[in-house]
Design an enzyme around this catalytic site. Sequence first.
Site, PDB file in Angstrom:
ATOM      1  N   GLU A 111     -22.649  10.061  -4.873  1.00  0.00           N
ATOM      2  CA  GLU A 111     -21.583  10.342  -3.901  1.00  0.00           C
ATOM      3  C   GLU A 111     -20.616  11.276  -4.597  1.00  0.00           C
ATOM      4  OE1 GLU A 111     -18.188  10.730  -2.556  1.00  0.00           O
ATOM      5  OE2 GLU A 111     -17.810   8.600  -2.914  1.00  0.00           O
ATOM      6  N   CYS A 129     -12.241  11.717  -1.866  1.00  0.00           N
ATOM      7  CA  CYS A 129     -13.343  12.599  -1.475  1.00  0.00           C
ATOM      8  C   CYS A 129     -13.422  12.754   0.040  1.00  0.00           C
ATOM      9  CB  CYS A 129     -14.671  12.046  -2.003  1.00  0.00           C
ATOM     10  SG  CYS A 129     -14.785  12.006  -3.800  1.00  0.00           S
TER      11      CYS A 129
END
Length: 458
Positions: A232, A266
């Site tokens: 990720e 993010c």
Amino acid sequence: MAIAVINPTTGATERTLEPHDADEIERRVAAAHAAAQALRGETYAQRAAWMRAAADVLESEAEDVAVMITREMGKPIAQSRAEAHKCVKSMRFYADNAQAFLADEPLDDPSSVGASAAWARYEPLGAVLAVMPWNYPLWQVIRFAAPALMAGNSGVLKHASNVPESALYLDTLFTRGGFPVGSFTTLLIGASAVDAVIDDPRITAVTLTGSEPAGRSVGARAGGQVKKAVLELGGSDPFIVMPSADLDKAVSTAVTARINNNGQSCIAGKRFIIHTDVYDAFAERFSAAMAALTVGDPMDESVQVGPLATRSGRDEIAELVADAIAHGATVLTGGAAPEGEGWFYPPTVLADLPSDARLVMEEAFGPVATLYRAASAKEAVAIANQTTFGLSSAAWTNDPDEQEFFQTEIDAGAVFLNGMTVSYPELPFGGIKDSGFGRELAAAGIREFCNLKTVWKA
């Protein structure tokens, strides 16, 4: 980077820790390997009991944990408190649902494959290495650890070097709940020591949350060892607003999306793509709201934006903004780091970015928003998809056709309609393109580190 607590509010080094030596690394990896063999033989009921007990421990210590998080990486104390409680929720979620998520999957008509019975079953892989970042020092780890342990794996954590106290807290949390020693263990090591751990045959898989370069490095190393990986990585998420949207709600949500975690998320909205018909109104209200935010000591309950977690992070965001300004971008608010101690950067809004500005393609990991005009839904999607990232996205419209268009055409791991991206234990989480591969959370997350074994019976 030294393994140390460097308070981002003051810039002062408050604690330095020695990295684990080779003997200690070996002891901990061996313990994780042994624990994985033991955990796979335990019942779901037993693992769930331990997980719930560990969740109870964390819940009882949430206030102290919140102070630790804020001291280490600088997010506002209320957000640190919320992070701790989110971890508790996820731990209980997997305690409640792991057995159902990993139940055998029988073939409806086994005779079609010449069998009396045929099914697929999920089995744990073993000891899994997690390389984790500092921005959510507990949540990023728990969202891997809770499903991994409930599946019968053990976890080995290499945490970011600037959150060692969070790493050490996690090192004991699960054993305090009753899990066998070694079920989850922390390695205090630098980035240069990670490759050797990946190469260890007792490590069966790797997961990383972090930057794209780190993901490429770890993913390549794991691939070279033919080991499963989940990555990720970064994101430069679009936040689209169309004329039919509730503009007041879109603006207030946009501010929250951009400055949550001091802008260091993010999945934060970073590129705000606004239809021409509402662009001026949005830009005026959004910039005013960003300028009005309270910046300061994150231990103060009234503060909305604290410092960036590291000096290098503050310097990088300042360089990106300076580059955009040098190329002709318009500053609507903010745009320069303040004088004084700590690694603060003001909420900043930039408009009229030229195509050669770095911020057009690079991730802004701090409280900096960029505005773009779009004359249509098609143009909005073209801008949304122009970066190499594809983590998440948000689209604000009350037009059903536009909603269908955005959820189909935006290249991302998720699309949130009339809301901001949030990770939930109940929903799969992850990205595409340079934002990584694999999924965390929900049923998909617990299945990532399992062997899906086919069984055929005559």
